[in-house]
Design a protein around this motif. Structure first.
Motif, PDB file in Angstrom:
ATOM      1  N   ALA A 149      36.366  61.795  41.368  1.00  0.00           N
ATOM      2  CA  ALA A 149      37.159  60.573  41.275  1.00  0.00           C
ATOM      3  C   ALA A 149      36.498  59.540  40.366  1.00  0.00           C
ATOM      4  O   ALA A 149      37.177  58.698  39.781  1.00  0.00           O
ATOM      5  CB  ALA A 149      37.373  59.983  42.666  1.00  0.00           C
ATOM      6  N   LYS A 150      35.185  59.600  40.221  1.00  0.00           N
ATOM      7  CA  LYS A 150      34.465  58.635  39.389  1.00  0.00           C
ATOM      8  C   LYS A 150      34.367  59.067  37.924  1.00  0.00           C
ATOM      9  O   LYS A 150      34.180  58.250  37.049  1.00  0.00           O
ATOM     10  CB  LYS A 150      33.063  58.405  39.935  1.00  0.00           C
ATOM     11  CG  LYS A 150      33.066  57.652  41.243  1.00  0.00           C
ATOM     12  CD  LYS A 150      31.678  57.190  41.557  1.00  0.00           C
ATOM     13  CE  LYS A 150      31.684  56.257  42.738  1.00  0.00           C
ATOM     14  NZ  LYS A 150      32.112  54.920  42.401  1.00  0.00           N
ATOM     15  N   LEU A 151      34.467  60.363  37.668  1.00  0.00           N
ATOM     16  CA  LEU A 151      34.310  60.850  36.299  1.00  0.00           C
ATOM     17  C   LEU A 151      35.584  60.643  35.484  1.00  0.00           C
ATOM     18  O   LEU A 151      36.681  60.917  35.947  1.00  0.00           O
ATOM     19  CB  LEU A 151      33.953  62.337  36.302  1.00  0.00           C
ATOM     20  CG  LEU A 151      32.563  62.684  36.789  1.00  0.00           C
ATOM     21  CD1 LEU A 151      32.394  64.195  36.858  1.00  0.00           C
ATOM     22  CD2 LEU A 151      31.502  62.083  35.887  1.00  0.00           C
ATOM     23  N   THR A 152      35.404  60.180  34.279  1.00  0.00           N
ATOM     24  CA  THR A 152      36.517  60.055  33.343  1.00  0.00           C
ATOM     25  C   THR A 152      36.290  61.055  32.213  1.00  0.00           C
ATOM     26  O   THR A 152      35.251  61.709  32.161  1.00  0.00           O
ATOM     27  CB  THR A 152      36.596  58.627  32.767  1.00  0.00           C
ATOM     28  OG1 THR A 152      35.377  58.354  32.055  1.00  0.00           O
ATOM     29  CG2 THR A 152      36.794  57.596  33.863  1.00  0.00           C
ATOM     30  N   GLN A 153      37.220  61.128  31.309  1.00  0.00           N
ATOM     31  CA  GLN A 153      37.141  62.114  30.234  1.00  0.00           C
ATOM     32  C   GLN A 153      35.860  61.959  29.403  1.00  0.00           C
ATOM     33  O   GLN A 153      35.286  62.941  28.976  1.00  0.00           O
ATOM     34  CB  GLN A 153      38.358  61.992  29.327  1.00  0.00           C
ATOM     35  CG  GLN A 153      38.405  63.059  28.261  1.00  0.00           C
ATOM     36  CD  GLN A 153      39.695  63.015  27.467  1.00  0.00           C
ATOM     37  OE1 GLN A 153      40.562  62.198  27.716  1.00  0.00           O
ATOM     38  NE2 GLN A 153      39.814  63.904  26.515  1.00  0.00           N
ATOM     39  N   ASP A 154      35.420  60.745  29.174  1.00  0.00           N
ATOM     40  CA  ASP A 154      34.242  60.511  28.332  1.00  0.00           C
ATOM     41  C   ASP A 154      32.993  60.187  29.140  1.00  0.00           C
ATOM     42  O   ASP A 154      32.150  59.421  28.707  1.00  0.00           O
ATOM     43  CB  ASP A 154      34.521  59.372  27.348  1.00  0.00           C
ATOM     44  CG  ASP A 154      35.597  59.741  26.353  1.00  0.00           C
ATOM     45  OD1 ASP A 154      35.692  60.923  25.993  1.00  0.00           O
ATOM     46  OD2 ASP A 154      36.352  58.844  25.937  1.00  0.00           O
ATOM     47  N   SER A 155      32.865  60.769  30.324  1.00  0.00           N
ATOM     48  CA  SER A 155      31.691  60.501  31.149  1.00  0.00           C
ATOM     49  C   SER A 155      31.032  61.814  31.543  1.00  0.00           C
ATOM     50  O   SER A 155      31.525  62.889  31.231  1.00  0.00           O
ATOM     51  CB  SER A 155      32.086  59.694  32.388  1.00  0.00           C
ATOM     52  OG  SER A 155      32.915  60.452  33.243  1.00  0.00           O
TER      53      SER A 155
END
Length: 68
Positions: free
Chosen positions: A16-22
């Motif tokens: 839930a915390k990860l985004t595409q650029d993380s």
């Protein structure tokens, strides 16, 4: 909860915390030189999701990750 449920819950919180650029880093280790390790992590701008560290050690880790 059993261990598999706990691992699934952790994976869900992390996802839930990860985004595409993380990215995420999972770290397991032991050291007799924690100050050196904290120095290496300093400035990485990380967030502690889960730890088994003592309260004081976790506080030091969070401070190192928040340092610029």
């Amino acid at each position: 909860l059993d261990q598999a449920d706990e691992e699934d819950a952790l994976a869900a919180r992390l996802g839930a915390k990860l985004t595409q650029d993380s990215s995420a880093l999972a770290m397991i280790g032991w050291t007799n030189r924690p100050t050196k390790l904290l120095g290496e992590l300093e400035g990485m701008k990380g967030e502690v999701i889960e730890t088994s560290l003592s309260v004081s050690d976790e506080k030091e880790l969070r401070a190192a990750l928040a340092a610029s």
